[in-house]
Design an enzyme around this catalytic site. Structure first.
Site, PDB file in Angstrom:
ATOM      1  N   ASN A 167       0.887  -1.163   0.000  1.00 29.52           N
ATOM      2  CA  ASN A 167       0.000   0.000   0.000  1.00 29.52           C
ATOM      3  C   ASN A 167       0.921   1.208   0.000  1.00 29.52           C
ATOM      4  O   ASN A 167       1.416   1.639   1.040  1.00 29.52           O
ATOM      5  CB  ASN A 167      -0.877  -0.053   1.259  1.00 29.52           C
ATOM      6  N   ARG A 223      -2.501  -1.920  -3.524  1.00 26.17           N
ATOM      7  CA  ARG A 223      -3.689  -1.076  -3.342  1.00 26.17           C
ATOM      8  C   ARG A 223      -3.567   0.093  -4.315  1.00 26.17           C
ATOM      9  O   ARG A 223      -2.547   0.783  -4.337  1.00 26.17           O
ATOM     10  CB  ARG A 223      -3.731  -0.541  -1.917  1.00 26.17           C
ATOM     11  N   HIS A 260     -12.257   3.908  -0.265  1.00 22.95           N
ATOM     12  CA  HIS A 260     -12.236   2.958   0.869  1.00 22.95           C
ATOM     13  C   HIS A 260     -13.004   1.679   0.540  1.00 22.95           C
ATOM     14  O   HIS A 260     -13.497   0.992   1.442  1.00 22.95           O
ATOM     15  CB  HIS A 260     -12.875   3.564   2.142  1.00 22.95           C
ATOM     16  N   HIS A 264     -16.567   3.977   7.830  1.00 21.82           N
ATOM     17  CA  HIS A 264     -15.102   3.906   7.934  1.00 21.82           C
ATOM     18  C   HIS A 264     -14.605   5.254   8.438  1.00 21.82           C
ATOM     19  O   HIS A 264     -14.726   6.270   7.746  1.00 21.82           O
ATOM     20  CB  HIS A 264     -14.523   3.580   6.539  1.00 21.82           C
ATOM     21  N   LEU A 265     -14.068   5.257   9.661  1.00 24.23           N
ATOM     22  CA  LEU A 265     -13.609   6.518  10.253  1.00 24.23           C
ATOM     23  C   LEU A 265     -12.126   6.409  10.580  1.00 24.23           C
ATOM     24  O   LEU A 265     -11.731   5.840  11.608  1.00 24.23           O
ATOM     25  CB  LEU A 265     -14.412   6.824  11.526  1.00 24.23           C
ATOM     26  N   GLY A 266     -11.292   6.918   9.690  1.00 22.43           N
ATOM     27  CA  GLY A 266      -9.849   6.971   9.937  1.00 22.43           C
ATOM     28  C   GLY A 266      -9.417   8.407   9.734  1.00 22.43           C
ATOM     29  O   GLY A 266     -10.135   9.332  10.113  1.00 22.43           O
ATOM     30  N   ARG A 325      -9.976  17.242   6.165  1.00 19.99           N
ATOM     31  CA  ARG A 325     -10.856  17.588   5.029  1.00 19.99           C
ATOM     32  C   ARG A 325     -12.243  17.971   5.547  1.00 19.99           C
ATOM     33  O   ARG A 325     -12.755  17.330   6.452  1.00 19.99           O
ATOM     34  CB  ARG A 325     -10.973  16.395   4.078  1.00 19.99           C
ATOM     35  N   ASP A 362      -5.722  14.587  15.299  1.00 23.81           N
ATOM     36  CA  ASP A 362      -5.810  13.247  15.877  1.00 23.81           C
ATOM     37  C   ASP A 362      -6.948  13.227  16.890  1.00 23.81           C
ATOM     38  O   ASP A 362      -6.964  14.022  17.833  1.00 23.81           O
ATOM     39  CB  ASP A 362      -4.482  12.867  16.533  1.00 23.81           C
ATOM     40  N   GLY A 419      -9.433   3.385  12.316  1.00 21.90           N
ATOM     41  CA  GLY A 419      -8.838   3.889  13.563  1.00 21.90           C
ATOM     42  C   GLY A 419      -9.830   4.477  14.548  1.00 21.90           C
ATOM     43  O   GLY A 419      -9.849   4.093  15.725  1.00 21.90           O
ATOM     44  N   GLU A 435     -13.051   1.921  15.211  1.00 22.01           N
ATOM     45  CA  GLU A 435     -12.733   0.755  16.036  1.00 22.01           C
ATOM     46  C   GLU A 435     -12.399   1.136  17.478  1.00 22.01           C
ATOM     47  O   GLU A 435     -12.553   0.334  18.389  1.00 22.01           O
ATOM     48  CB  GLU A 435     -11.527   0.002  15.433  1.00 22.01           C
ATOM     49  N   GLU A 483      -7.588  -4.086   5.171  1.00 22.43           N
ATOM     50  CA  GLU A 483      -7.565  -3.890   3.719  1.00 22.43           C
ATOM     51  C   GLU A 483      -6.524  -4.795   3.067  1.00 22.43           C
ATOM     52  O   GLU A 483      -6.731  -5.290   1.967  1.00 22.43           O
ATOM     53  CB  GLU A 483      -7.283  -2.412   3.408  1.00 22.43           C
TER      54      GLU A 483
HETATM   55  P1  ADP Z   1      -5.754   5.980   7.955  1.00 20.29           P
HETATM   56  O1  ADP Z   1      -6.915   6.603   7.256  1.00 20.29           O
HETATM   57  O2  ADP Z   1      -4.504   6.789   7.886  1.00 20.29           O
HETATM   58  O3  ADP Z   1      -5.555   4.495   7.647  1.00 20.29           O
HETATM   59  P2  ADP Z   1      -6.518   5.026  10.591  1.00 20.29           P
HETATM   60  O4  ADP Z   1      -7.642   4.132  10.191  1.00 20.29           O
HETATM   61  O5  ADP Z   1      -5.279   4.399  11.125  1.00 20.29           O
HETATM   62  O6  ADP Z   1      -6.167   6.079   9.489  1.00 20.29           O
HETATM   63  O7  ADP Z   1      -7.113   6.041  11.708  1.00 20.29           O
HETATM   64  C1  ADP Z   1      -6.306   7.053  12.227  1.00 20.29           C
HETATM   65  C2  ADP Z   1      -7.094   7.828  13.245  1.00 20.29           C
HETATM   66  O8  ADP Z   1      -7.655   6.951  14.234  1.00 20.29           O
HETATM   67  C3  ADP Z   1      -6.186   8.775  14.044  1.00 20.29           C
HETATM   68  O9  ADP Z   1      -6.199  10.044  13.480  1.00 20.29           O
HETATM   69  C4  ADP Z   1      -6.836   8.818  15.388  1.00 20.29           C
HETATM   70  O10 ADP Z   1      -7.583  10.004  15.440  1.00 20.29           O
HETATM   71  C5  ADP Z   1      -7.806   7.670  15.443  1.00 20.29           C
HETATM   72  N1  ADP Z   1      -7.558   6.788  16.591  1.00 20.29           N
HETATM   73  C6  ADP Z   1      -6.656   5.786  16.698  1.00 20.29           C
HETATM   74  N2  ADP Z   1      -6.721   5.232  17.928  1.00 20.29           N
HETATM   75  C7  ADP Z   1      -7.679   5.897  18.623  1.00 20.29           C
HETATM   76  C8  ADP Z   1      -8.232   5.807  19.938  1.00 20.29           C
HETATM   77  N3  ADP Z   1      -7.783   4.894  20.816  1.00 20.29           N
HETATM   78  N4  ADP Z   1      -9.218   6.653  20.272  1.00 20.29           N
HETATM   79  C9  ADP Z   1      -9.686   7.570  19.414  1.00 20.29           C
HETATM   80  N5  ADP Z   1      -9.215   7.710  18.155  1.00 20.29           N
HETATM   81  C10 ADP Z   1      -8.230   6.902  17.756  1.00 20.29           C
END
Ligand code: ADP
Length: 394
Positions: free
Chosen positions: A7, A90, A179, A205-207, A238, A279, A327, A330, A381
């Site tokens: 990736n 990917r 995604h 999906h929340l990253g 964004r 973050d 992230g 989960e 993924e």
């Molecule tokens: P990417 O889109 O880069 O793959 P990820 O799925 O790894 O991102 O998600 C990253 C985000 O997850 C970080 O910005 C952080 O805000 C959030 N995150 C990770 N661990 C935790 C946690 N324990 N509690 C709250 N938010 C978290």
């Protein structure tokens, strides 16, 4: 059979070596900050876990470092690069050309290059990863798995924008969605878990990037990211949905150039713009201390997700389950609670104690009487790419 999953982003390469069909993870890692003197390489096997800092100028040097580690007599996991039979890549944007996983040919690479105009932050890095992998693993079959492929099932009524038809027909301006590998992976897990023959699912999906998909019988029928990965939910940096009139106001009256607007809405907005942090862990910690901007930003974030859930329930005329993944999905019980709060009209009822439990496994966090299942499903993924590449070639 060993499948190396790559990736490759603009300044990073994530990798996993997976044995198929057993799905056993042999090693995984990440090279970050490519192009910097202090690039960081993380590498993990069952026996070893290491982190190195090194000057890594480009993707070729990054992949070379990875290959050296894979072959290392002590820490390595293979004796020759020929042991890698498939490299699965990917690729973020496949436009309308790819609705399935594809063996990479010269033509496929040309298309990936062509769609770089639509995903400038992603496709160039993805292509770089392919080119260097072809060099290092000349005997392996190179396979591309597109983030956009899962969304090719979105019907025209949802994928067309209400702009003149020629822009859709001749210029391909439409919803592509992103995604896809993640939404596909978690929704298949949910369908298996729930044992449903027909299903109406919303996958969230929340990253760093965030998106939400309406999935009927395993097929994406609507999705929040659009022509580019900018639309929809509030993300780390964004904005997600905004009135496009704001763009003209910024340019016509406030002296912004188009490049500055793009930078503003892509890199300086979202949770970062609202709070000064991108973050979510920092934002939650600040909210806990009473920081008003952070409290409001969390509420806004969840409110946007709620509105999408409502619209997708309407689009599907029903709902069996919602899935939280990536992230934030989960890990953040706070966001999950804010999203599920006051949703009893839809039959969504969160069990607060279950929501607080930490686990790396699929889990159900609804009450026993909730009509809708609320699932937390860790996304993978890389494993989805390995599964699809394996299926394609076997
Ligand atoms: P990417 O889109 O880069 O793959 P990820 O799925 O790894 O991102 O998600 C990253 C985000 O997850 C970080 O910005 C952080 O805000 C959030 N995150 C990770 N661990 C935790 C946690 N324990 N509690 C709250 N938010 C978290």
């Amino acid at each position: 059979m060993n499948i190396l999953i790559i990736n490759s982003g603009s300044s990073s390469i994530k990798f996993q070596l997976i044995e198929m069909p057993s799905e056993a993870l042999i090693c995984s890692g990440l090279v970050e900050r490519i192009g910097n003197k202090d690039a960081v390489l993380n590498y993990k096997t069952n026996a070893t876990s290491l982190q190195q800092t090194a000057e890594i100028d480009n993707h070729k040097q990054g992949l070379l470092k990875i290959v050296e580690l894979l072959l290392d007599p002590e820490k390595g996991v293979i004796k020759s690069t020929n042991e890698i039979e498939i490299v699965g890549h990917r690729v973020v944007h496949g436009g309308n050309s790819f609705s399935n996983t594809t063996l990479i040919t010269a033509e496929v690479k040309q298309d990936i290059q062509k769609y770089a105009a639509l995903a400038p932050l992603h496709n160039p890095g993805n292509l770089q990863g392919i080119l260097v992998a072809e060099e290092f693993f000349p005997l392996a079959k190179q396979v591309a798995v597109f983030d956009t492929a899962f969304h090719q099932s979105i019907p025209e009524k949802a994928k067309k924008y209400a702009i003149p038809n020629n822009l859709y027909e001749e210029q391909g301006i439409q919803v592509y969605g992103f995604h896809g590998t993640s939404h596909q992976y978690v929704s298949e897990k949910a369908i298996d878990y729930l044992g449903l023959k027909t299903s109406k699912i919303i996958s969230i999906h929340l990253g760093n990037g965030c998106s939400i998909t309406a999935i009927v019988d395993g097929k994406s029928i609507d999705h929040s990211l659009g022509f580019t990965p900018s639309n929809g939910l509030i993300m780390g940096t964004r904005s997600g949905d905004i009135d496009h009139g704001i763009i003209y106001h910024l340019v016509d009256n406030l002296g912004y150039s188009v490049a500055e607007v793009k930078d503003l809405l892509t890199n300086k907005s979202g949770m970062l713009g609202l709070t000064g942090y991108n973050d979510l862990r920092d934002i939650e910690a600040e909210a806990e201390k009473g920081n008003k901007n952070c409290i409001l930003a969390l509420t806004m974030n969840a409110y946007r997700i709620k509105k999408y859930i409502g619209s997708y329930v309407a689009a599907m005329n029903g709902l069996d389950a919602i899935i939280f993944t990536a992230g934030i999905g989960e890990n953040s019980s706070v966001i999950r609670q804010l999203v599920c709060m006051d949703m009893d009209y839809f039959g969504i009822d969160l069990d607060k104690a279950k929501n607080e439990l930490k686990s790396k496994n699929l889990r159900e966090i609804n009450t026993a009487t909730s009509k809708v299942k609320i699932l937390v499903i860790p996304t993978n993924e890389e494993l989805e790419i390995a599964k699809q590449a394996f299926q394609l070639l076997n």
